[in-house]
Structure formats: structure tokens, C-alpha cells
Design a protein around this motif. Structure first.
Motif, short mmCIF file in Angstrom:
data_model
loop_
_atom_site.label_atom_id
_atom_site.label_comp_id
_atom_site.label_asym_id
_atom_site.label_seq_id
_atom_site.Cartn_x
_atom_site.Cartn_y
_atom_site.Cartn_z
N ILE A 1 14.73 10.60 -11.97
CA ILE A 1 15.60 9.50 -12.38
C ILE A 1 14.75 8.61 -13.28
O ILE A 1 13.83 7.95 -12.81
CB ILE A 1 16.13 8.74 -11.15
N VAL A 2 15.05 8.62 -14.58
CA VAL A 2 14.11 8.07 -15.55
C VAL A 2 14.47 6.70 -16.12
O VAL A 2 13.67 6.12 -16.82
CB VAL A 2 13.89 9.06 -16.72
N ILE B 1 18.40 20.52 -16.47
CA ILE B 1 19.74 20.04 -16.75
C ILE B 1 19.60 18.54 -16.93
O ILE B 1 19.02 17.85 -16.08
CB ILE B 1 20.71 20.39 -15.61
N TYR B 2 20.11 18.05 -18.04
CA TYR B 2 19.90 16.65 -18.43
C TYR B 2 21.23 15.90 -18.45
O TYR B 2 22.19 16.33 -19.10
CB TYR B 2 19.24 16.62 -19.81
N PHE B 3 21.28 14.79 -17.73
CA PHE B 3 22.44 13.91 -17.73
C PHE B 3 22.03 12.64 -18.45
O PHE B 3 21.29 11.82 -17.91
CB PHE B 3 22.89 13.60 -16.29
N GLN C 1 19.76 10.00 -16.33
CA GLN C 1 19.68 8.69 -16.96
C GLN C 1 21.03 7.98 -16.83
O GLN C 1 21.38 7.16 -17.67
CB GLN C 1 19.30 8.81 -18.43
N THR C 2 21.79 8.31 -15.79
CA THR C 2 23.09 7.71 -15.57
C THR C 2 23.36 7.55 -14.08
O THR C 2 22.92 8.38 -13.28
CB THR C 2 24.21 8.55 -16.22
N SER D 1 29.95 12.99 -13.67
CA SER D 1 29.32 14.31 -13.50
C SER D 1 29.13 14.59 -12.02
O SER D 1 28.64 13.74 -11.27
CB SER D 1 27.97 14.36 -14.21
N VAL D 2 29.51 15.80 -11.60
CA VAL D 2 29.39 16.20 -10.20
C VAL D 2 28.78 17.58 -10.12
O VAL D 2 29.24 18.51 -10.78
CB VAL D 2 30.77 16.20 -9.50
N MET D 3 27.74 17.70 -9.31
CA MET D 3 27.17 19.00 -8.96
C MET D 3 27.30 19.11 -7.44
O MET D 3 26.69 18.34 -6.71
CB MET D 3 25.70 19.10 -9.38
#
Length: 89
Positions: A73-74, A20-22, A52-53, A29-31
Motif C-alpha cells: 500500500i504505497v 497487479i496494480y490498482f 494506491q486506492t 475493485s474487488v478480488m
């Protein structure tokens, strides 16, 4: 909520789901109360979650049976909020 990854049938060495990519434009965004099971296939970047956020919160969740990295975390300066997580093999 439980997300279960599955191998890509078009790739014989694939054994897990992708990721899953953010991306940097993802906002708010919340998981929460999520189980990520069998993600992070090494054939596809090897991360269950790629962030990336900083506009991401993952809370009260479990990341398990990951082939590669649980959370990657990239981007420089990115700091998503990660609380009460459980990682297991």
C-alpha cells in the motif's frame, strides 16, 4: 480464480510474475476467492499487489510463493479493505 505468475523470458534473473496494480483512479475493485501464486518478482517492484486506492477490497484470498512483498500500500491515507487473507511462502 488462480493467477500464476511466470518469469519474464527477456530477463535472465526474473523468476516470478510482476504485479497487479490498482492506481489512484481505480474504483470499486474487488478480488475475492483469488489465489495469487508466484508474483512479486524483485526485478519488477517486488510486490504481488500494489494499491494506491482505498476503493479496493481483497477478501477470502491467498497470496503465496511471492518473491517480494504480498501487498504494498504505497499512498498516504490509502486503506483498502483486506479481510480473511492467507499468506504463505
Amino acid at each position: 480464480i488462480r493467477f500464476v505468475g511466470f518469469a519474464n523470458p527477456a530477463n535472465s534473473v526474473s523468476s516470478h510474475g510482476g504485479q497487479i496494480y490498482f492506481d489512484p483512479s481505480s474504483t470499486n475493485s474487488v478480488m475475492e476467492y483469488v489465489v495469487m501464486d508466484r508474483w512479486g518478482d524483485l526485478q519488477y517492484n517486488g510486490s504481488a499487489i500494489m494499491a494506491q486506492t482505498s476503493s479496493l477490497t481483497i477478501n477470502q484470498s491467498s497470496i503465496r510463493n511471492i518473491e517480494g512483498t504480498g501487498i504494498n500500500i504505497v499512498a498516504t491515507g490509502v486503506s483498502p479493505k483486506l479481510t480473511n487473507l492467507r499468506f504463505s511462502a
